[in-house]
Design a protein around this motif. Structure first.
Motif, PDB file in Angstrom:
ATOM      1  N   GLN A   1      51.028  36.217  38.556  1.00 48.91           N
ATOM      2  CA  GLN A   1      50.767  36.292  37.122  1.00 48.91           C
ATOM      3  C   GLN A   1      49.282  36.465  36.804  1.00 48.91           C
ATOM      4  OE1 GLN A   1      53.681  32.808  35.892  1.00 48.91           O
ATOM      5  NE2 GLN A   1      53.340  34.121  34.115  1.00 48.91           N
ATOM      6  N   SER A   2      48.450  36.527  37.844  1.00 46.49           N
ATOM      7  CA  SER A   2      47.017  36.704  37.641  1.00 46.49           C
ATOM      8  C   SER A   2      46.538  37.985  38.308  1.00 46.49           C
ATOM      9  CB  SER A   2      46.243  35.506  38.209  1.00 46.49           C
ATOM     10  OG  SER A   2      46.636  34.309  37.579  1.00 46.49           O
ATOM     11  N   LYS A   3      45.404  38.476  37.860  1.00 46.43           N
ATOM     12  CA  LYS A   3      44.818  39.708  38.376  1.00 46.43           C
ATOM     13  C   LYS A   3      43.738  39.360  39.400  1.00 46.43           C
ATOM     14  CE  LYS A   3      42.587  43.924  36.627  1.00 46.43           C
ATOM     15  NZ  LYS A   3      42.062  44.582  35.390  1.00 46.43           N
ATOM     16  N   ALA A   4      43.959  39.769  40.641  1.00 45.96           N
ATOM     17  CA  ALA A   4      43.042  39.391  41.719  1.00 45.96           C
ATOM     18  C   ALA A   4      41.608  39.832  41.445  1.00 45.96           C
ATOM     19  CB  ALA A   4      43.531  39.966  43.048  1.00 45.96           C
ATOM     20  N   GLN A   5      41.441  40.997  40.827  1.00 45.20           N
ATOM     21  CA  GLN A   5      40.091  41.511  40.564  1.00 45.20           C
ATOM     22  C   GLN A   5      39.284  40.620  39.629  1.00 45.20           C
ATOM     23  OE1 GLN A   5      42.895  43.191  40.491  1.00 45.20           O
ATOM     24  NE2 GLN A   5      42.698  45.167  41.537  1.00 45.20           N
ATOM     25  N   ASP A   6      39.980  39.780  38.841  1.00 43.72           N
ATOM     26  CA  ASP A   6      39.269  38.885  37.939  1.00 43.72           C
ATOM     27  C   ASP A   6      38.471  37.816  38.688  1.00 43.72           C
ATOM     28  OD1 ASP A   6      40.054  40.160  35.654  1.00 43.72           O
ATOM     29  OD2 ASP A   6      41.661  38.776  35.146  1.00 43.72           O
ATOM     30  N   PHE A   7      38.748  37.656  39.965  1.00 34.18           N
ATOM     31  CA  PHE A   7      37.962  36.722  40.780  1.00 34.18           C
ATOM     32  C   PHE A   7      36.480  37.022  40.670  1.00 34.18           C
ATOM     33  CE2 PHE A   7      35.591  36.309  44.777  1.00 34.18           C
ATOM     34  CZ  PHE A   7      35.614  34.939  44.958  1.00 34.18           C
ATOM     35  N   TRP A   8      36.132  38.294  40.620  1.00 36.88           N
ATOM     36  CA  TRP A   8      34.722  38.678  40.623  1.00 36.88           C
ATOM     37  C   TRP A   8      34.019  38.296  39.317  1.00 36.88           C
ATOM     38  CZ3 TRP A   8      33.441  39.246  45.359  1.00 36.88           C
ATOM     39  CH2 TRP A   8      34.383  39.741  46.280  1.00 36.88           C
ATOM     40  N   LYS A   9      34.790  38.131  38.238  1.00 34.41           N
ATOM     41  CA  LYS A   9      34.200  37.623  36.991  1.00 34.41           C
ATOM     42  C   LYS A   9      33.689  36.203  37.214  1.00 34.41           C
ATOM     43  CE  LYS A   9      37.282  40.083  33.762  1.00 34.41           C
ATOM     44  NZ  LYS A   9      38.265  39.890  32.647  1.00 34.41           N
ATOM     45  N   LEU A  10      34.486  35.413  37.924  1.00 38.12           N
ATOM     46  CA  LEU A  10      34.095  34.037  38.220  1.00 38.12           C
ATOM     47  C   LEU A  10      32.960  34.022  39.244  1.00 38.12           C
ATOM     48  CD1 LEU A  10      36.949  33.798  36.908  1.00 38.12           C
ATOM     49  CD2 LEU A  10      37.364  31.859  38.414  1.00 38.12           C
ATOM     50  N   TYR A  11      33.086  34.856  40.248  1.00 38.07           N
ATOM     51  CA  TYR A  11      32.104  34.934  41.333  1.00 38.07           C
ATOM     52  C   TYR A  11      30.708  35.248  40.803  1.00 38.07           C
ATOM     53  CZ  TYR A  11      29.823  36.878  45.513  1.00 38.07           C
ATOM     54  OH  TYR A  11      28.948  37.149  46.530  1.00 38.07           O
TER      55      TYR A  11
END
Length: 239
Positions: A96-106
């Motif tokens: 249910q989440s978008k893996a690429q959004d990790f980089w927003k947090l990173y």
């Protein structure tokens, strides 16, 4: 940066391989010092067998299993305690989440010790949306903190911060992520919420639905009141 991905799993046979491959290729393959820990909470389907097979393709994948089916919270905590890297990224296995959004947090890791995803457009059943809104008000009333998406399973935390917060959370907590978020806010950890993409669940079903969700929420509420009492007692003793 070194990072541990922590992913609890319960009966996600239809999608777990896709999710693991997606996050592995998007994050683990791009960060040399990394590990991927999936904690199977005694799935009723073939999820665990799928995960064990995936270890042949992904050398940095570690598969753990709870002794008994004990719920999302304990599976998450087992993963947190197994993490060995400088940062810990927790995400669920339901796709249910978008893996690429990790980089927003990173991108914010050098400024904040706790970066929490915020499902601005949340695609979940109405009862879950109501529960989330109620939690905001309850936490404001009990702890004086306002967090938009306090239990969001998309969070990047410095390991040393996480270790200190976990010391204050009961090992039997049903929703340790909620308590960790509250404690981070109360202890003045540099924290920020970041909007992330959220998708509708397409496979499987959540393990807590309808009246089970209401009962679960009531138990969490009582655990939160116990946490508040402990915090007040500690504050009084420190004066």
């Amino acid at each position: 940066m070194s990072v541990s991905i922590i992913m609890p799993c319960y009966s996600e046979e239809e999608v777990i391989e896709k999710v693991v491959r997606t996050y592995y290729n998007e994050i683990i393959a791009k960060i040399e010092d990394s590990e991927f820990i999936v904690v199977d909470d005694c799935s009723k389907d073939n999820s665990y067998a799928v995960l064990k097979k995936l270890k042949n393709d992904f050398p940095k994948l570690k598969v753990l299993k709870t002794p008994t089916n004990s719920g999302h919270g304990k599976a998450v905590r087992m993963g947190y305690e197994a993490a060995t890297k400088d940062y810990v990224f927790q995400v669920d296995s339901d796709n249910q989440s978008k893996a690429q959004d990790f980089w927003k947090l990173y991108s914010l890791k050098d400024t904040y010790g706790f970066i929490l995803g915020f499902r601005k457009q949340r695609c979940d059943p109405i009862l879950r949306l109501i529960t989330t809104k109620a939690l905001r008000l309850i936490n404001l009333f009990l702890f004086g903190v306002w967090i938009n998406d306090i239990n969001c399973p998309f969070r990047l935390i410095k390991k040393k911060v996480l270790v200190e917060l976990l010391k204050l959370v009961d090992k039997n907590a049903l929703a340790p992520n909620i308590m960790i978020s509250i404690l981070a806010k109360k202890r003045k950890v540099r924290m920020i919420e970041v909007p992330i993409t959220h998708y509708e669940r397409k496979t499987g079903q959540t393990s807590i639905t309808d009246w089970k969700l209401i009962t679960f929420s009531m138990k969490v509420f009582w655990q939160l009141t116990a946490l508040r009492r402990c915090m007040k007692t500690a504050s009084t003793e420190n004066k």
